[in-house]
Design a protein around this motif. Structure first.
Motif, PDB file in Angstrom:
ATOM      1  N   GLY A 196      27.639 -14.593 -22.156  1.00  0.00           N
ATOM      2  CA  GLY A 196      27.259 -14.151 -23.491  1.00  0.00           C
ATOM      3  C   GLY A 196      27.426 -15.268 -24.493  1.00  0.00           C
ATOM      4  O   GLY A 196      28.125 -16.254 -24.244  1.00  0.00           O
ATOM      5  N   GLY A 198      28.272 -16.570 -28.528  1.00  0.00           N
ATOM      6  CA  GLY A 198      28.913 -16.271 -29.799  1.00  0.00           C
ATOM      7  C   GLY A 198      28.530 -17.322 -30.819  1.00  0.00           C
ATOM      8  O   GLY A 198      28.266 -18.478 -30.471  1.00  0.00           O
ATOM      9  N   SER A 338      30.925 -16.091 -25.293  1.00  0.00           N
ATOM     10  CA  SER A 338      31.507 -14.835 -25.759  1.00  0.00           C
ATOM     11  C   SER A 338      32.992 -14.812 -25.400  1.00  0.00           C
ATOM     12  O   SER A 338      33.427 -15.524 -24.486  1.00  0.00           O
TER      13      SER A 338
END
Length: 391
Positions: A196, A198, A338
């Motif tokens: 993921g 960020g 992430s």
């Protein structure tokens, strides 16, 4: 009568102080020594991204690879972000920090885990010496998860900042593809490694300082994330450590500063081990050989042995200094994995002959240690080497 204590530095500085409070004064051995700083004079690469997807593609990839290898910092122009947008975001940041104290304090928090917060220095809960800075920290990807938390004053803040964040994200993704290509990899190599994604940003405000030789806006540190895109106003302040000397990176209008962070260093130590183990086990296959040849041809490294060394791309120490005449705004965007993304080499690439350079960790764990440790010259990555007990 003693003045009322202020939560934010901007309000202290605007009160007309002639000397900085004792908690901002650095030990003599850890002061900026501003007279010993060199001017960059072009030594920090300025890369023109025009044509990245056109006929200049291979030349630009080579320049980016060389900059990551040799400097860890570079500047970009013709990056696709409109001059008007740059002007708007700098203006909205300045408007925010000029709001009345009571309005700004609506966003105040000293809790580093909050995804939107206004604070001062770095981590006032743990640091021994304060830094001459206020900052507004925002999480900004996915936008819909965070934009409702952002300040609503100035009135256009959320709209303007959201548009800027989206544009910078596009620039980051293009640069990550280019960095992957600079090592002869598929364009989406780093993107896949992230898991993921960020994205955070900060609006940093450095007020005029009556004694700039005694303190920092931010002391020397590396960034904990993957890659940082920095926008500066027209006031100098950023300095980069190069060959043991601090170099002033003075602003160039409508350019961004790019620096690689600690997670990039981890990612490419994994790549080095992949190349090393594959060659030792299987010989130099045509595929691996082609990677090595493309990297050598780019001028990134002189020979195959260099390709096989660990930590080929290192995050670089940098700092912010202040001055007595002008306030300064800087807006870094931090792109990162992430919080639950696991950082570390695949288990099949680690054995007795090739031990892991770093133990596995989540980015959330790394980020927490970074904030607790504070801004120090030792890279936080050292805490994650297997020889260190981090419990």
């Amino acid at each position: 009568m003693a003045p009322t204590a202020k939560l934010l530095l901007a309000d202290l500085a605007s009160s007309g102080v002639k000397q900085i409070p004792s908690n901002y004064i650095r030990p003599i051995s850890d002061r900026p020594n501003l007279s010993d700083v060199q001017i960059s004079d072009g030594s920090i690469p300025l890369i023109d991204l025009h044509g990245l997807n056109g006929p200049n593609h291979s030349t630009i990839i080579q320049q980016i690879g060389q900059a990551c290898q040799r400097d860890g910092f570079f500047q970009v122009k013709n990056h696709g972000i409109a001059e008007e947008m740059i002007s708007i975001i700098l203006d909205i940041a300045r408007q925010f920090f000029k709001l009345p104290e009571s309005e700004r304090l609506k966003n105040y928090s000293d809790d580093p885990t909050k995804t939107t917060r206004l604070s001062t220095s770095f981590n006032i809960k743990t640091e021994q010496v304060s830094s001459w800075r206020d900052f507004l920290r925002l999480h900004c990807y996915p936008l819909e998860d965070y934009v409702h938390e952002w300040p609503s004053n100035p009135p256009s803040f959320r709209k303007d900042v959201a548009e800027y964040c989206t544009s910078v994200r596009g620039l980051v993704l293009r640069l990550l593809e280019a960095i992957s290509e600079s090592l002869g990899l598929e364009r989406d190599y780093i993107d896949k490694k992230l898991g993921g994604h960020g994205q955070h940003m900060a609006m940093n405000y450095y007020p005029p300082c009556p004694q700039p030789e005694l303190t920092y806006g931010l002391p020397g540190h590396t960034d904990p994330n993957l890659i940082t895109i920095l926008l500066q106003d027209d006031v100098p302040g950023l300095q980069v450590l190069r060959n043991g000397k601090w170099i002033a990176v003075n602003p160039i209008p409508n350019t961004f500063i790019v620096n690689i962070g600690d997670q990039m260093q981890v990612n490419f130590s994994v790549l080095s081990r992949f190349l090393d183990k594959t060659i030792k086990q299987n010989g130099v296959s045509s595929y691996i050989q082609s990677i090595c040849e493309s990297v050598i041809k780019s001028g990134l490294v002189p020979d195959v042995n260099s390709v096989l060394s660990n930590d080929r791309y290192k995050s670089v120490l940098h700092r912010a200094v202040v001055n007595s005449d002008k306030d300064r705004i800087s807006i870094p965007t931090f792109y990162c994995p992430s919080p639950d993304a696991v950082i570390g080499p695949p288990k099949e690439l680690v054995d007795d002959e090739h031990p892991a350079v770093y133990r596995d960790f989540t980015y959330g764990e790394y980020y927490e240690k970074f904030w607790k440790k504070g801004l120090v010259k030792e890279c936080c990555l050292d805490l994650f080497k297997p020889s260190n007990n981090t419990t």
